[in-house]
Design a protein around this motif. Sequence first.
Motif, mmCIF file in Angstrom:
data_model
loop_
_atom_site.group_PDB
_atom_site.id
_atom_site.type_symbol
_atom_site.label_atom_id
_atom_site.label_comp_id
_atom_site.label_asym_id
_atom_site.label_seq_id
_atom_site.Cartn_x
_atom_site.Cartn_y
_atom_site.Cartn_z
ATOM 1 N N UNK A 97 0.814 -1.205 0.000
ATOM 2 C CA UNK A 97 0.000 0.000 0.000
ATOM 3 C C UNK A 97 0.853 1.263 0.000
ATOM 4 N N UNK A 98 1.931 1.262 0.771
ATOM 5 C CA UNK A 98 2.821 2.427 0.797
ATOM 6 C C UNK A 98 3.429 2.697 -0.573
ATOM 7 N N UNK A 99 3.716 1.627 -1.313
ATOM 8 C CA UNK A 99 4.330 1.763 -2.638
ATOM 9 C C UNK A 99 3.325 2.127 -3.720
ATOM 10 N N UNK A 100 2.047 1.912 -3.437
ATOM 11 C CA UNK A 100 1.006 2.104 -4.445
ATOM 12 C C UNK A 100 -0.143 2.938 -3.883
ATOM 13 N N UNK A 101 0.122 4.174 -3.509
ATOM 14 C CA UNK A 101 -0.929 5.011 -2.930
ATOM 15 C C UNK A 101 -2.075 5.199 -3.917
ATOM 16 N N UNK A 102 -3.272 5.167 -3.393
ATOM 17 C CA UNK A 102 -4.444 5.326 -4.245
ATOM 18 C C UNK A 102 -4.976 4.035 -4.810
ATOM 19 N N UNK A 103 -4.201 2.940 -4.724
ATOM 20 C CA UNK A 103 -4.672 1.634 -5.176
ATOM 21 C C UNK A 103 -5.268 0.869 -3.997
ATOM 22 N N UNK A 104 -6.173 -0.049 -4.308
ATOM 23 C CA UNK A 104 -6.787 -0.868 -3.272
ATOM 24 C C UNK A 104 -5.936 -2.108 -3.029
ATOM 25 N N UNK A 121 -2.347 3.762 5.856
ATOM 26 C CA UNK A 121 -2.145 2.671 4.900
ATOM 27 C C UNK A 121 -3.436 1.847 4.900
ATOM 28 N N UNK A 122 -4.320 2.181 3.966
ATOM 29 C CA UNK A 122 -5.708 1.734 4.048
ATOM 30 C C UNK A 122 -5.938 0.346 3.448
ATOM 31 N N UNK A 123 -5.190 -0.602 3.966
ATOM 32 C CA UNK A 123 -5.351 -2.001 3.573
ATOM 33 C C UNK A 123 -6.636 -2.555 4.188
ATOM 34 N N UNK A 124 -7.301 -3.443 3.445
ATOM 35 C CA UNK A 124 -8.400 -4.228 4.000
ATOM 36 C C UNK A 124 -7.863 -5.625 4.279
ATOM 37 N N UNK A 125 -7.831 -6.009 5.553
ATOM 38 C CA UNK A 125 -7.365 -7.344 5.905
ATOM 39 C C UNK A 125 -8.572 -8.208 6.258
ATOM 40 N N UNK A 126 -8.639 -9.381 5.659
ATOM 41 C CA UNK A 126 -9.713 -10.336 5.918
ATOM 42 C C UNK A 126 -9.108 -11.498 6.696
ATOM 43 N N UNK A 151 -15.794 -1.554 3.095
ATOM 44 C CA UNK A 151 -14.411 -1.414 3.558
ATOM 45 C C UNK A 151 -13.521 -0.796 2.484
ATOM 46 N N UNK A 152 -13.754 -1.161 1.234
ATOM 47 C CA UNK A 152 -12.952 -0.629 0.146
ATOM 48 C C UNK A 152 -13.312 0.811 -0.209
ATOM 49 N N UNK A 153 -14.473 1.249 0.234
ATOM 50 C CA UNK A 153 -14.940 2.591 -0.144
ATOM 51 C C UNK A 153 -14.536 3.672 0.844
ATOM 52 N N UNK A 154 -14.153 3.272 2.059
ATOM 53 C CA UNK A 154 -13.850 4.278 3.078
ATOM 54 C C UNK A 154 -12.356 4.606 3.075
ATOM 55 N N UNK A 155 -12.040 5.762 3.615
ATOM 56 C CA UNK A 155 -10.665 6.245 3.601
ATOM 57 C C UNK A 155 -9.962 5.912 4.919
ATOM 58 N N UNK A 156 -9.864 4.613 5.231
ATOM 59 C CA UNK A 156 -9.170 4.168 6.431
ATOM 60 C C UNK A 156 -8.925 2.664 6.327
ATOM 61 N N UNK A 157 -8.008 2.143 7.143
ATOM 62 C CA UNK A 157 -7.806 0.687 7.145
ATOM 63 C C UNK A 157 -9.068 -0.024 7.646
ATOM 64 N N UNK A 158 -9.170 -1.290 7.299
ATOM 65 C CA UNK A 158 -10.336 -2.062 7.719
ATOM 66 C C UNK A 158 -9.933 -3.499 8.011
ATOM 67 N N UNK A 159 -10.657 -4.105 8.938
ATOM 68 C CA UNK A 159 -10.482 -5.525 9.242
ATOM 69 C C UNK A 159 -11.843 -6.206 9.186
#
Length: 543
Positions: free
Chosen positions: A415-422, A447-452, A511-519
């Motif tokens: 995520x740090x290397x690819x800002x703006x990507x999901x 770093x707005x990763x979605x972790x499942x 989770x993918x639509x919000x501007x924050x990390x998600x679990x």
Amino acid sequence: MSWLSGAEAIVKSLELHGVDTIFGLPGGQLDHLFDAVYKTDGKIRLIHSRHEQGSAYMAYGYARSTGKVGSYSVVPGPGVLNTTAALCTAYACNSPVLCITGQIPSHGIGSGRGYLHEIPDQLGIMKKLTKWASRIEQPDQAPKLVQEAFRQLQNGRPRPVELEMAMDVMALEQEVELLKPEKISVPDPDLDLIEEASKILGKAETPLIVVGGGAQEASEEVMQLAELVQAPVTFFRNGKGVLDDRHYLSQSFPQGHRLWRDADVVLAIGTRLKYQQMYWGLDSELTILRIDIDPEEIDRIASPKIGIVGDAKKALIKLIPATERNNRKRVSRRDELINLKQGFSRSYQEQIGPQYEYLKVIRQELPEDGFFVDEVTQVGFASWYAFPAFKSRHFVSAGYQGTLGYGFATSLGVQAANPGKKVISISGDGGFLFNLQELSTAVQYHLNVVVIVFNDGKFTNVQRQQKEWFEGHIIASDLFNPDFVKLAESFGIYSKRVNSPKELQPVLQRALSIDQPALIEVKLTEELPTPWPFILSPRSRKS
């Protein structure tokens, strides 16, 4: 010439070599280095993790998803030893990761006096674990050794390297001549071997192409050659995405096993070709051609008919027109290969239905240019063959190293290397606890990763084997877990619990639509079916 401290000489050299991010953790032996990064006024971004292992995995994710050098810095001794699992992963997956570590006072190195973080022969250890390692003894040596580190990272087979500098040398000031990056030249492939290979490939009746991580920068050329000779392209973890999975010639690992049986010529590009040669079988009716940047890899397991040493892209640019001249008349294999894809899709549904349904939801919701980071878990194993990848470097794996717990921290580097990507990271409940502390890093650095997290309360792979191999003995494979939702919420992270693929879909959308990390915790109440029959396949050649 500039009057610089040792630390400043390192950092300015890194700037000249294009480093824009360093992952790391501060400590006594690195104080001057971190201050030198601070003085870049944001030209180099510093992202600190909550554990050294997290820093190194983040550098790995950065490198793996971009092909650029991923850099991290930690203290010596136990600090750098904490990163070795990530270094092993980078080594296994041929990723250019730069480790910069401190050292005890220079006069004490090798003395065994018990300086803080002193270990015996740190440099010797790192030389064993990396492609190249060196110590910078004086500030004026830094530019040349940083230049050499990048030459090692970018020349030939990419693998991690290490540089170290003692804490007193980091503070010492000298006149330093900064050096620009060396121009890395890629050697030309042997044109005689190219011509010979093109004649064999052009006459092949049922050619097959196998790609690995070494082909990640040659997607367009792989597609051109595959279409020219109507050769299906198969791959395992690190070759996913070289050819868009939606292309009819793109055939995942189990389909490759089926195609291997009838292939008369195989072109292996940037791959160890381990499973195929060691387990799927070789015989006199199969001709192997290989392209690899590493001459040692070409005949490590078996000697091919032709071995071309060189960069995949550069070799294919020469091979395509040569094959076009020597190519036989071809009939499209579209219908045959689409039917093969559909047949295996039905098999996945029948045999690994639960994992397959979750993977289909994830693929549907992840944008085409989004990144997927796997893990050593039941859904992760299934993703190696049942999750479509559309672009090079967009499926990230630990490869053969199988480093449990690598995924979440690695995804933060992606995520740090690819800002703006999901970015979506999947984990099991066992592996996630290896680096759960990096939830803090995700929040702190946006770093707005979605972790499942797939939670079944056990190390499922281990427990399955215990039941099958040891009369049902359950030995240290049951897990006591926290409430993952409350845990994530305590960090201020959006978190939900779901119980099915149907429930996952709207939650993942959110989770993918919000501007924050998600679990997202997936609570599993039944054991998932084994994914291994599609991976551990028997010999497929006739003899």
